[in-house]
Write an enzyme that holds these catalytic residues in place. Structure first.
Site, PDB file in Angstrom:
ATOM      1  CG  HIS A 160     -27.918  28.194  21.493  1.00 38.68           C
ATOM      2  ND1 HIS A 160     -28.448  28.483  20.247  1.00 38.68           N
ATOM      3  CD2 HIS A 160     -29.384  27.855  21.636  1.00 38.68           C
ATOM      4  CE1 HIS A 160     -29.566  28.875  19.496  1.00 38.68           C
ATOM      5  NE2 HIS A 160     -30.564  28.189  20.680  1.00 38.68           N
ATOM      6  CG  ASP A 194     -33.454  24.027  18.431  1.00 37.10           C
ATOM      7  OD1 ASP A 194     -34.133  23.195  19.363  1.00 37.10           O
ATOM      8  OD2 ASP A 194     -33.517  25.125  18.233  1.00 37.10           O
ATOM      9  CG  HIS A 196     -33.914  28.661  17.980  1.00 35.60           C
ATOM     10  ND1 HIS A 196     -34.441  28.260  18.749  1.00 35.60           N
ATOM     11  CD2 HIS A 196     -34.127  29.830  18.087  1.00 35.60           C
ATOM     12  CE1 HIS A 196     -35.704  29.082  19.416  1.00 35.60           C
ATOM     13  NE2 HIS A 196     -35.305  30.218  19.150  1.00 35.60           N
ATOM     14  CG  ASP A 284     -37.184  25.184  18.880  1.00 31.72           C
ATOM     15  OD1 ASP A 284     -36.935  24.075  17.859  1.00 31.72           O
ATOM     16  OD2 ASP A 284     -36.201  25.980  19.513  1.00 31.72           O
TER      17      ASP A 284
END
Ligand code: SP5
Ligand code: ZN
Length: 340
Positions: A160, A194, A196, A284
């Site tokens: 991120h 991931d 996200h 995740d």
């Protein structure tokens, strides 16, 4: 048989974020040291296949190839906070005004940040620098050509974080730093699995035709980081056509997940014909993850790994998210085992 090098430094454990603000609530922070401890334990249980190693400490110069000076300065400012003090960025200037911010003032942190889940404290700089050291060392080592696959236990995670902003538990973009080392030697494919969207990595290479970024993630209309990760984001300038987003709905299981990889990501890799692969590996997507919302199980990570091992490219696997700490180690080893 040579074992897979796995980079980790124990000082990464000095950083202990206590809590975070998310969706208006104060909650226990998900990015705990238990994550790395779980992975280290599983790697040690499989000593015949994985070799834990400490990296050299990253040089400032290597970080500055990717991140700007103000962001780095902010982290060193955080290093002067008193023990036990946590600062959460809470003021985020927006719009086109010509703001000025001072990275030696910790309360200006919001200028360099995009969410309230990513705390600053005295230890963040040390842990983030070691986390980045792992992926950079892995990249340098892959260039030597002795091993084909290397794992970087990067924690805190990185995908991120962009050139000048942190957030999403990420401070330095570990995968991006590795790509920066490899890029002069050939085309670099980054695949982000991931849960996200890897908004930071996307932003870093959005105009780059030598680094292709592909991400498969929870639909951003529903899930963090909400405002990017859409299939319409395909790159810009010279980088047009070198960015790929695959957004899937909550509850996705292995079969549709793997079908999407085979349909969208693998053909893009073949067209791009990279010399290196970086896998931004978040776990995740696990069915029990407290933050992610897919339905991927431990053995599925092995199946997913096979899709990428088949490419037979020099590969760096960089740890990203994964918050069901009890099973994080075994999920990580499941993915890695597809490469040994
Ligand atoms: C690297 C990475 O995976 N970063 C993820 C950042 C997600 N931040 C938003 C987290 C929202 C926490 N919600 C907790 C819900 C508990 N049921
Ligand atoms: Zn994640």
């Amino acid at each position: 048989m040579t074992r897979m090098p796995c980079y980790f430094h124990p000082d990464q454990l000095l950083f202990k974020p206590a809590y975070e603000w998310a969706f208006g609530d104060k909650m226990r922070h998900s990015e705990s040291t238990k994550r790395a401890e779980s992975i280290v334990r599983s790697l040690k249980e499989n000593k015949d296949k994985y070799e834990l190693m400490k990296p050299e400490r990253i040089q400032l110069k290597a970080i500055r190839d990717l991140h700007n000076y103000q962001l780095i300065t902010l982290y060193s400012t955080a290093g002067t906070l008193p023990e036990g003090k946590t600062v959460f960025p809470s003021i985020f200037p927006k719009g086109s005004r010509d703001y000025s911010a001072d990275p030696t003032n910790i309360y200006h942190a919001g200028y360099y940040c995009f969410d309230s889940g990513t705390p600053l404290n005295r230890q963040v700089w040390t842990a983030a620098a070691w986390s980045a050291s792992n992926s950079v060392e892995a990249a340098r080592r892959i260039l030597k050509g002795k091993e084909r696959v290397i794992y970087s236990l990067s924690r805190p995670p990185g995908h991120h974080a962009s050139k000048d902003k942190f957030g999403g538990y990420c401070y330095f973009n570990n995968a991006g730093l590795a790509a920066r080392v490899l890029r002069p030697k050939g085309r670099v494919m980054i695949v982000d699995i991931d849960f996200h969207h890897g908004n930071g990595t996307q932003e870093l290479f959005y105009k780059d035709d030598k680094v292709f970024f592909a991400s498969i993630h929870g639909d951003p209309r529903e899930y963090y980081p909400f405002f990017c990760g859409f299939p319409s984001e395909t790159g810009a300038g010279k980088g047009e056509g070198y960015n790929l987003n695959v957004a899937l709905s909550g509850g996705t299981k292995l079969k549709p997940y793997r079908d999407a990889i085979r349909k969208h990501i693998i053909p893009a890799i073949h067209r791009f014909d990279p010399q290196f692969l970086i896998l931004s590996a978040g776990f995740d997507t696990y069915y029990q993850d407290p933050i992610g919302n897919f339905d991927i199980h431990t053995d599925d990570f092995y199946e997913i790994g096979l899709e990428f091992n088949k490419l037979n490219l020099p590969t760096i696997i960089v740890q990203e998210g994964g918050y069901f700490t009890k099973d994080l180690g075994k999920n990580t080893v499941s993915l890695l085992s597809a490469f040994v």
